[in-house]
Design a protein around this motif. Structure first.
Motif, PDB file in Angstrom:
ATOM      1  N   ARG A 172       0.151  -4.738  -1.980  1.00  0.00           N
ATOM      2  CA  ARG A 172       0.134  -4.072  -0.676  1.00  0.00           C
ATOM      3  C   ARG A 172      -1.217  -4.231   0.012  1.00  0.00           C
ATOM      4  NH1 ARG A 172       3.570   0.065  -3.482  1.00  0.00           N
ATOM      5  NH2 ARG A 172       5.592   0.034  -2.397  1.00  0.00           N
ATOM      6  N   ARG A 182       4.792  -8.632   3.001  1.00  0.00           N
ATOM      7  CA  ARG A 182       4.798  -7.189   2.729  1.00  0.00           C
ATOM      8  C   ARG A 182       6.205  -6.619   2.897  1.00  0.00           C
ATOM      9  NH1 ARG A 182       0.958  -3.051   3.176  1.00  0.00           N
ATOM     10  NH2 ARG A 182       1.942  -1.069   2.657  1.00  0.00           N
ATOM     11  N   GLU A 186       8.668  -4.579   0.149  1.00  0.00           N
ATOM     12  CA  GLU A 186       9.114  -3.201   0.376  1.00  0.00           C
ATOM     13  C   GLU A 186      10.636  -3.117   0.388  1.00  0.00           C
ATOM     14  OE1 GLU A 186       7.133  -0.918   0.079  1.00  0.00           O
ATOM     15  OE2 GLU A 186       5.153  -1.492   0.821  1.00  0.00           O
ATOM     16  N   GLU A 229       7.848   4.438   2.388  1.00  0.00           N
ATOM     17  CA  GLU A 229       7.053   3.204   2.373  1.00  0.00           C
ATOM     18  C   GLU A 229       7.812   2.057   3.023  1.00  0.00           C
ATOM     19  OE1 GLU A 229       6.150   3.007  -1.812  1.00  0.00           O
ATOM     20  OE2 GLU A 229       4.038   3.439  -1.439  1.00  0.00           O
TER      21      GLU A 229
END
Length: 336
Positions: A172, A182, A186, A229
């Motif tokens: 991250r 990223r 996720e 997140e």
């Protein structure tokens, strides 16, 4: 059946009857010899005599092209098709002009052993070659499959494990919000889905604070609530395509090959080459277990069978149960 009983240009092969004439493409009859359907097929082939015919060079390049047009290839799952393509392209590059009818078992073994230092690649290549040569037999280009029965290389299988927390944090830190690297991480960790299903996700799959999908491998329909997140990563993402993860031009979904290459660069940068994209699915299952979820609850997110839930979480499960066992043991000793 003697050859003289068959009509002109018709030959019996081990796996069926074929029309084979110089300058004409080889064709396999679908009907049994002597039936009205057979003679209709035969007449239909001959009726094409005034039409231009393409003479097919019987090399691996032509075999691969024909295989890619066949139901055998078109019915592959999307992810499997991508994996096959890597090996088909490899065959095309190294032996595209070679005649597959001349390939022998020793040639298959030599090809397998030439990649012995990459055992997974060597074994997968053998599997794809086995299918390709079966297609060659079906075309009537040869009578037998030289790859059938050739054993795979023995390997010491290394089991996948979830990414350690510190490496996830490093990933991250290395990939800013708004980047595809990223976002794909996720999505994989947050939803617990296979990479193929993640790459197929569209913005229209998001509704009521969750992602809904139909798994390509199992056809299971899932509705997976979005964690904070993941929501942060989605909020930072560009929405210039129907797909959540797109290619660089934003015209189509991000390919598995492109995703794998981009993620590998990050893994190399942060020292995480021992952990790959698929390991993120392990992270999701293990985090759910550590949160106290039953196997049924874990499966409601990942879509896995009970056996696969057990497999993905077995190391974490052992640690959790060992702690419980030792605490019980300690309490008993303390009370004596």
């Amino acid at each position: 059946m003697a050859k003289r009983e068959l009509p002109k240009h018709v030959y019996r092969q081990r796996n069926g009857i074929y029309f084979q004439r110089r300058g004409w493409p080889s064709q396999k009859f679908q009907s049994e010899f002597g039936t009205p359907e057979f003679w209709r097929e035969y007449a239909g082939i001959l009726s094409q005599k005034d039409k231009p015919r393409r003479v097919v060079s019987r090399n691996f390049g032509a075999l691969i092209d024909d295989y890619r047009k066949s139901p055998r290839y078109k019915n592959l799952k999307p992810r499997t098709g991508l994996d096959y393509d890597k090996h088909l392209d490899f065959f095309h590059e190294i032996m595209g002009e070679a005649n597959p009818a001349k390939m022998q078992r020793k040639d298959v073994i030599r090809l397998r052993d030439s990649n012995a230092e990459k055992a997974y690649f060597a074994n997968y290549s053998l599997r794809v070659l086995r299918v390709l040569m079966e297609h060659c037999v079906d075309l009537g280009w040869r009578d037998s499959n030289p790859a059938r029965g050739v054993p795979e290389l023995k390997t010491e299988k290394k089991e996948r494990e979830p990414w350690p927390r510190e490496l996830l944090d490093a990933y991250r830190a290395s990939c800013e919000l708004g980047t595809r690297e990223r976002l794909v991480m996720e999505l994989c960790v947050g939803t617990g889905q296979r990479i193929g299903d993640v790459l197929n996700m569209r913005w229209s799959n998001i509704e009521d604070g969750a992602v809904w999908l139909r798994q390509s491998k199992t056809s299971k329909e899932l509705w997976v609530p979005i964690l904070p997140e993941l929501q942060t990563a989605l909020d930072a993402a560009s929405r210039h395509s129907v797909f959540i993860l797109t290619n660089e031009r934003g015209t189509n979904r991000w390919s598995y090959r492109g995703t794998s290459a981009a993620v590998r660069k990050v893994r190399k940068r942060i020292g995480a080459l021992d952990y790959d994209i698929h390991s993120w699915r392990y992270n999701a299952a293990c985090e759910l277990l550590e949160a106290g979820c039953s196997d049924d609850l874990i499966a409601s997110v990942t879509g896995q069978s009970p056996a696969m839930v057990q497999h993905y979480t077995k190391k974490v499960r052992q640690r959790i149960r060992a702690v419980q066992a030792q605490n019980l043991r300690k309490d008993k000793v303390g009370n004596e």
